[in-house]
Design a protein around this motif. Sequence first.
Motif, short mmCIF file in Angstrom:
data_model
loop_
_atom_site.label_atom_id
_atom_site.label_comp_id
_atom_site.label_asym_id
_atom_site.label_seq_id
_atom_site.Cartn_x
_atom_site.Cartn_y
_atom_site.Cartn_z
N GLU A 132 8.11 -47.47 -108.14
CA GLU A 132 7.17 -47.73 -107.04
C GLU A 132 5.76 -47.28 -107.42
N LEU A 133 5.66 -46.08 -108.01
CA LEU A 133 4.36 -45.57 -108.42
C LEU A 133 3.75 -46.43 -109.52
N ALA A 134 4.57 -46.89 -110.44
CA ALA A 134 4.06 -47.73 -111.53
C ALA A 134 3.48 -49.03 -110.98
N GLU A 135 4.12 -49.60 -109.95
CA GLU A 135 3.62 -50.83 -109.34
C GLU A 135 2.28 -50.61 -108.65
N LEU A 136 2.13 -49.46 -108.02
CA LEU A 136 0.89 -49.17 -107.28
C LEU A 136 -0.22 -48.65 -108.19
N ALA A 137 0.14 -48.12 -109.34
CA ALA A 137 -0.83 -47.44 -110.21
C ALA A 137 -1.98 -48.35 -110.63
N GLU A 138 -1.70 -49.59 -110.95
CA GLU A 138 -2.76 -50.50 -111.39
C GLU A 138 -3.80 -50.72 -110.29
N GLN A 139 -3.34 -50.89 -109.07
CA GLN A 139 -4.26 -51.08 -107.95
C GLN A 139 -5.08 -49.82 -107.69
N VAL A 140 -4.42 -48.66 -107.77
CA VAL A 140 -5.12 -47.40 -107.54
C VAL A 140 -6.13 -47.16 -108.65
N ASP A 141 -5.77 -47.46 -109.89
CA ASP A 141 -6.71 -47.31 -111.00
C ASP A 141 -7.94 -48.19 -110.81
N ALA A 142 -7.74 -49.40 -110.32
CA ALA A 142 -8.87 -50.29 -110.06
C ALA A 142 -9.79 -49.71 -108.99
N LEU A 143 -9.19 -49.12 -107.95
CA LEU A 143 -10.00 -48.47 -106.91
C LEU A 143 -10.81 -47.32 -107.49
N LEU A 144 -10.16 -46.52 -108.30
CA LEU A 144 -10.85 -45.37 -108.89
C LEU A 144 -12.00 -45.80 -109.80
N SER A 170 -13.84 -48.27 -109.42
CA SER A 170 -14.94 -48.81 -108.62
C SER A 170 -15.80 -47.71 -107.97
N ILE A 171 -15.36 -46.48 -108.02
CA ILE A 171 -16.11 -45.37 -107.41
C ILE A 171 -17.24 -44.96 -108.34
N ARG A 172 -18.47 -45.03 -107.85
CA ARG A 172 -19.65 -44.72 -108.68
C ARG A 172 -20.03 -43.25 -108.65
N ASP A 173 -19.80 -42.58 -107.55
CA ASP A 173 -20.16 -41.16 -107.43
C ASP A 173 -19.04 -40.31 -108.02
N PHE A 174 -19.38 -39.50 -109.03
CA PHE A 174 -18.37 -38.74 -109.75
C PHE A 174 -17.67 -37.73 -108.86
N ARG A 175 -18.41 -37.06 -107.99
CA ARG A 175 -17.79 -36.07 -107.10
C ARG A 175 -16.80 -36.74 -106.15
N THR A 176 -17.16 -37.90 -105.63
CA THR A 176 -16.24 -38.64 -104.77
C THR A 176 -15.00 -39.06 -105.56
N TYR A 177 -15.23 -39.52 -106.79
CA TYR A 177 -14.12 -39.90 -107.66
C TYR A 177 -13.14 -38.73 -107.82
N LEU A 178 -13.69 -37.54 -108.08
CA LEU A 178 -12.82 -36.37 -108.27
C LEU A 178 -12.04 -36.04 -107.00
N ARG A 201 -14.18 -37.50 -98.92
CA ARG A 201 -13.02 -38.40 -98.85
C ARG A 201 -13.15 -39.37 -97.68
N GLN A 202 -13.52 -38.85 -96.52
CA GLN A 202 -13.67 -39.70 -95.33
C GLN A 202 -14.78 -40.72 -95.51
N HIS A 203 -15.88 -40.30 -96.13
CA HIS A 203 -16.99 -41.21 -96.35
C HIS A 203 -16.55 -42.37 -97.24
N TYR A 204 -15.80 -42.09 -98.28
CA TYR A 204 -15.29 -43.15 -99.16
C TYR A 204 -14.36 -44.08 -98.39
N LEU A 205 -13.46 -43.53 -97.61
CA LEU A 205 -12.51 -44.36 -96.86
C LEU A 205 -13.21 -45.20 -95.79
N ASP A 206 -14.21 -44.63 -95.15
CA ASP A 206 -14.95 -45.39 -94.13
C ASP A 206 -15.74 -46.52 -94.75
N ALA A 207 -16.25 -46.31 -95.94
CA ALA A 207 -17.03 -47.35 -96.63
C ALA A 207 -16.14 -48.40 -97.28
#
Length: 130
Positions: free
Chosen positions: A71-83, A85-93, A123-129
């Motif tokens: 299950e994690l392997a299937e989701l990992a590609e999508q999550v990696d793509a999301l990560l 796309s994050i431009r702010d390093f602190r938000t990424y972390l 975290r909330q700012h990223y999710l809201d955006a």
Amino acid sequence: MTKKELLNTYRTSVIELEELRRQLMRVGTDGRPAGARSLQMDSIRGTNDPAAAAMQLADGLEEMLRRKEEELAELAEQVDALLRSIRDFRTYLVIHHYYVLGHTDEQVARTLAVSRVRALQLRQHYLDAA
């Protein structure tokens, strides 16, 4: 599936996977009950036997672990793509530590040397955006 749903599903799976690994370690390092290697199978009388029950438990945990890893392997590609796309390093972390590593807000804040509230805000700012 929205970004928030995807990340929450991934985080839940990561936490469940770690718990399954802990349970397997309690059963035995190789996934078998302690002492099972020397167990004489002809001495087991059925599923009421504690040794047989322990082996069934280990087998069930191993199967659950395998499914959760898939299950994690299937989701990992999508999550990696999301990560990516994050431009702010602190938000990424914050997102990486909270959702991918399964850390708590306190652990994330301690790692980034910020307050728990600030980590939650990022975290909330990223999710809201999203």
